[in-house]
Design a protein around this motif. Structure first.
Motif, short mmCIF file in Angstrom:
data_model
loop_
_atom_site.label_atom_id
_atom_site.label_comp_id
_atom_site.label_asym_id
_atom_site.label_seq_id
_atom_site.Cartn_x
_atom_site.Cartn_y
_atom_site.Cartn_z
N GLY A 1 -26.10 54.43 34.94
CA GLY A 1 -26.81 55.09 36.03
C GLY A 1 -28.11 55.71 35.55
O GLY A 1 -28.43 55.74 34.37
N GLY A 2 -28.86 56.21 36.51
CA GLY A 2 -30.15 56.81 36.21
C GLY A 2 -31.29 55.82 36.32
O GLY A 2 -31.07 54.60 36.27
N THR A 3 -32.49 56.32 36.47
CA THR A 3 -33.70 55.52 36.54
C THR A 3 -34.58 55.86 35.35
O THR A 3 -34.91 57.03 35.13
N ALA A 4 -34.93 54.86 34.58
CA ALA A 4 -35.72 55.09 33.37
C ALA A 4 -37.12 55.56 33.72
O ALA A 4 -37.80 54.95 34.55
N ALA A 5 -37.53 56.64 33.11
CA ALA A 5 -38.88 57.17 33.26
C ALA A 5 -39.24 57.88 31.96
O ALA A 5 -38.37 58.20 31.15
N GLY B 1 -34.06 56.61 30.41
CA GLY B 1 -35.38 56.52 29.83
C GLY B 1 -35.38 56.60 28.32
O GLY B 1 -36.13 55.89 27.65
N GLY B 2 -34.52 57.45 27.78
CA GLY B 2 -34.49 57.60 26.33
C GLY B 2 -33.97 56.38 25.62
O GLY B 2 -34.53 55.94 24.60
N CYS B 3 -32.89 55.80 26.13
CA CYS B 3 -32.31 54.62 25.47
C CYS B 3 -33.21 53.40 25.63
O CYS B 3 -33.39 52.62 24.68
N ASP C 1 -33.28 64.46 35.62
CA ASP C 1 -31.87 64.80 35.52
C ASP C 1 -31.31 64.06 34.31
O ASP C 1 -31.99 63.25 33.68
N THR C 2 -30.05 64.35 33.98
CA THR C 2 -29.49 63.82 32.73
C THR C 2 -29.39 62.29 32.74
O THR C 2 -29.71 61.64 31.74
N ALA C 3 -28.96 61.73 33.86
CA ALA C 3 -28.83 60.27 33.91
C ALA C 3 -30.18 59.60 33.72
O ALA C 3 -30.31 58.61 32.98
N ASP C 4 -31.23 60.12 34.38
CA ASP C 4 -32.57 59.56 34.23
C ASP C 4 -33.07 59.71 32.79
O ASP C 4 -33.70 58.81 32.22
#
Length: 249
Positions: free
Chosen positions: A164-168, A180-182, A173-176
């Motif tokens: 989950g999360g959207t890469a930026a 983004g980090g990975c 938030d934690t999921a984003d």
């Protein structure tokens, strides 16, 4: 009867008929590390001339694959890494220590690219290999893929979501932030490798991406070429030049 190609990886079995100009349609079947999706057998013809196998998958599944193929194939050939492979010279001091999937991706890249190529596989691991215009492998790098990074973090800190999360660049938030980090860590290795390769070659290499996670990275890498069946392409090329291959049956 015909020749067929089999690529057993850590999460999927791929298979395709060998055709005169490469591979036919590639089918992929998931496995759980212990057993195959039973549908894979329905994709096979009753009789096979030669079954060409490349495996980095679990030993038990490799044995199951051989057990299924030996009765219906006139010959089974399991491909091993050699110093010289269809115009590619493996750069490892001990070629057998290079994964057969990486070696075959280099063989596939050699058929596609006349100049320097940076070959990136995105599966369980993220692999990077550099091939020059003469077919010499200059070595590479191995890191966790973005999905494996998420799994490893979740295993150590269960409160961190595994997906989950959207890469930026800066997640709110934690999921984003995880997405983004990975993704950013993987892109950083690839971009660093491209820069180092360009310094060696005197020009940017052709960047080839393959593997189940390639699409996640592709849009972030200018000029990258998606080569989803690169390992199978290499296996097909090697099957047409079968020097130094190990015959299993």
């Amino acid at each position: 009867m015909s020749d067929w190609l089999f690529d057993l990886g850590n999460t999927r079995l791929k298979l395709a008929p060998l055709e005169h100009d490469g591979t036919g349609p590639v089918s992929a079947f998931a496995h759980d590390g212990a057993r195959f999706d039973p549908a894979w057998m329905a994709a096979l013809p009753k009789d096979i001339d030669v079954a060409w196998i490349a495996s980095v998958g679990p030993a038990a599944l490799r044995a199951s694959l051989l057990q299924a193929l030996v009765p219906r194939a006139a010959r089974v050939v399991e491909v091993r890494v050699e110093r010289e492979m269809a115009g590619v010279r493996i750069g490892y001091a001990e070629p057998a220590r290079l994964g057969i999937d990486r070696a075959l991706a280099l063989v596939g890249a050699r058929a596609r690219v006349s100049g320097w190529a940076l070959v990136v596989g995105v599966g369980t691991a993220l692999t990077v290999d550099l091939l020059d215009a003469a077919g010499l492998h200059h070595g590479g790098a191995i890191a966790p893929s973005p999905s494996l990074m998420r799994e490893a973090l979740h295993a150590r800190a269960p409160q961190l979501p595994v997906d989950g999360g959207t890469a930026a660049a800066f997640g709110t938030d934690t999921a984003d932030a995880l997405a983004g980090g990975c993704l950013g860590a993987a892109l950083g290795l690839i971009e660093r490798s491209c820069k180092a390769a360009a310094a060696l070659a005197g020009q940017p290499p052709v960047l080839l991406l393959h593997g189940g996670g390639a699409m996640q990275l592709l849009a972030q890498l200018d000029g990258a070429v998606h080569a989803p069946s690169l390992v199978m392409e290499g296996l097909a090329r090697l099957a047409r030049e079968p020097r130094g291959l190990e015959h299993t049956g």
